[in-house]
Design an enzyme around this catalytic site. Sequence first.
Site, mmCIF file in Angstrom:
data_model
loop_
_atom_site.group_PDB
_atom_site.id
_atom_site.type_symbol
_atom_site.label_atom_id
_atom_site.label_comp_id
_atom_site.label_asym_id
_atom_site.label_seq_id
_atom_site.Cartn_x
_atom_site.Cartn_y
_atom_site.Cartn_z
ATOM 1 C CB THR A 166 14.498 3.610 12.169
ATOM 2 O OG1 THR A 166 14.971 4.798 12.754
ATOM 3 C CG2 THR A 166 15.455 2.500 12.642
ATOM 4 C CB CYS A 202 -23.966 -9.715 3.152
ATOM 5 S SG CYS A 202 -25.794 -9.138 2.800
ATOM 6 C CD GLN A 211 -2.792 -11.100 -4.455
ATOM 7 O OE1 GLN A 211 -2.425 -12.323 -4.193
ATOM 8 N NE2 GLN A 211 -3.544 -10.724 -3.268
ATOM 9 C CG ASN A 259 -6.719 -8.024 -5.212
ATOM 10 O OD1 ASN A 259 -6.763 -7.052 -6.314
ATOM 11 N ND2 ASN A 259 -7.795 -7.709 -3.964
ATOM 12 C CB THR A 265 -1.011 -0.115 1.337
ATOM 13 O OG1 THR A 265 -2.037 -1.043 1.092
ATOM 14 C CG2 THR A 265 -1.758 1.143 1.226
ATOM 15 C CB SER A 323 2.885 -7.244 -0.464
ATOM 16 O OG SER A 323 2.533 -7.676 0.843
ATOM 17 C CB ALA A 324 7.050 -9.244 3.204
ATOM 18 C CG HIS A 325 1.076 -9.609 3.969
ATOM 19 N ND1 HIS A 325 -0.198 -10.078 4.102
ATOM 20 C CD2 HIS A 325 0.996 -8.297 3.467
ATOM 21 C CE1 HIS A 325 -0.984 -9.219 3.540
ATOM 22 N NE2 HIS A 325 -0.070 -7.839 3.144
#
Lengths: 408, 134
Positions: free
Chosen positions: A247, A332, A187, A159, A80, A207-209
Amino acid sequence: MSTKLTLPIYMDYASTTPVDPRVAKKISDHLTLDGNFGNPASRSHKFGWKAEESVEEARSHVANLVGCDPREIVWTSGATEADNLAIKGIAKFYQSKGKHIITSKIEHKAVLDPCRQLERDGFEVTYLEPNEGGLITDEAILNAIREDTILISIMHINNELGTINDLESIGKIAREKGIFFHVDAAQSTGKVPIDLTTLPVDLMSFSAHKTYGPKGVGALFVRRKPRVRIEAQIHGGGHERGMRSGTLATHQIVGMGEAFRIAKEEMDKDIKKVQSLHNKFYDSVSKIEEIYVNGDMNNKVSNILNISFAYVEGESLIMALKDIAVSSGSACTSASLEPSYVLRALGRKDELASSSIRFSFGRFTTEEDVDYTLSLINHAVDRLRELSPLWEMYLDGIDLDTVEWQTH
Amino acid sequence: MAYSRKVIDKFEKTLNEPEKFNVGRFDPKEANVGTGMVGAPACGDVMKLQIKCESKGNTHVIKDVKFKTYGCGSAIASSSEIVDMLIGKTLEEAREIKNVEIAEALELPPIKIHCSVLAEDSIRQAIDDFEQKQ
């Protein structure tokens, strides 16, 4: 190899992945007094030098996976932030050249929201419609390009759908027109090979995760040749060659580095495994009547499969599949009570968008997980259709589009 | 979505034992059957409620109920919840059922109150349909 089934089963790898145990080990080695805890910016002692060494090694691993120079990698807090830095950074640096940006309607919010913000700052943004299969065509790009276009931002892998855009082709157009090309590749890593030595891409977010690394860390590739300049969005110390101060989070960064090192080493194995799980899953689920795959089957990664189960509402399906962790495009399940904007952009009717479930597999998914999920899906879809007045009407041969509904 | 235990229970029971929980259909052409259908697929909820009535004095009593619902978990639970509220009631009494009673019985979260409104509408419509036939 037989593994024991543990419930609930995680089928939401596109949302986030568990950290690989090898990565977790590496992270924990960079936290405590007996580990490598120093501040990489400390130049006056060994703690700092050692931490810097770890950070640079991680940078090389990331660069190595995507085929770029380590000096082209800027650490961020995630994809992001990388998207924000790329889009706002280019827009602010090059605004004297033009104030028009091209992106697509099915980008992640991390791209759409910075674009919206730039619109408030006086930029103009064109949001391209994808084709029916969820892909951005060259034609759409060409039609949108203007004299004052400075940036094209298009995602690599969507995604929600898993569809893969043709970066080579879009990048070529951007190069010819002298427009910067940013790609959200959150992705992509470990799912498809990326080679930035040949790909005509100027900026790419990672992104790492999503690749078995920790949350809270990502990176932005900023090309050096031809040189791409961006205006920093976070100031305070001039870290990362002035592009992103703060840092460096050594433990997060080494986690990302290790995750990407493993991704490079095991990509073939990971892809093969997921491909076989995907095929097994699809072969079985496609036998269910009235299901629709969302996104072009011939142009997608196999770790994501997005399916609409017609006449069944997505949230109720998720509730019926309570032992399976998945995502839905159902209104929903979203805070806004709107069905998925991605599926709507594909031209799917609201009810089909609301009937969609995204299944995503990964490194730790087993055949047993897939078998169990399949049996639950068959059962749940049968039961919910038995409960569905729409299914009853479908079986009676009534065309639901001709019914006068009492909207509320 | 943080549902109450009651919504989850009702949903799961209805799903697992559809017959016991009055899932099904009556022939809508039968003279003593009233059918109500509310909502729209595009909005994510469609409830179909059918009542089977018997005359008693100068009114009618609801003897049996069948329903089918397409929608989120709380929509399905709301439809199922009204079944018990309806059986044995006269049409006049049934008309008095308010959505708050359904919402309270299931402890619906505020964002799902519309499910109970829809359920209330389905009762009205089923009664109207029945009365038109008489």
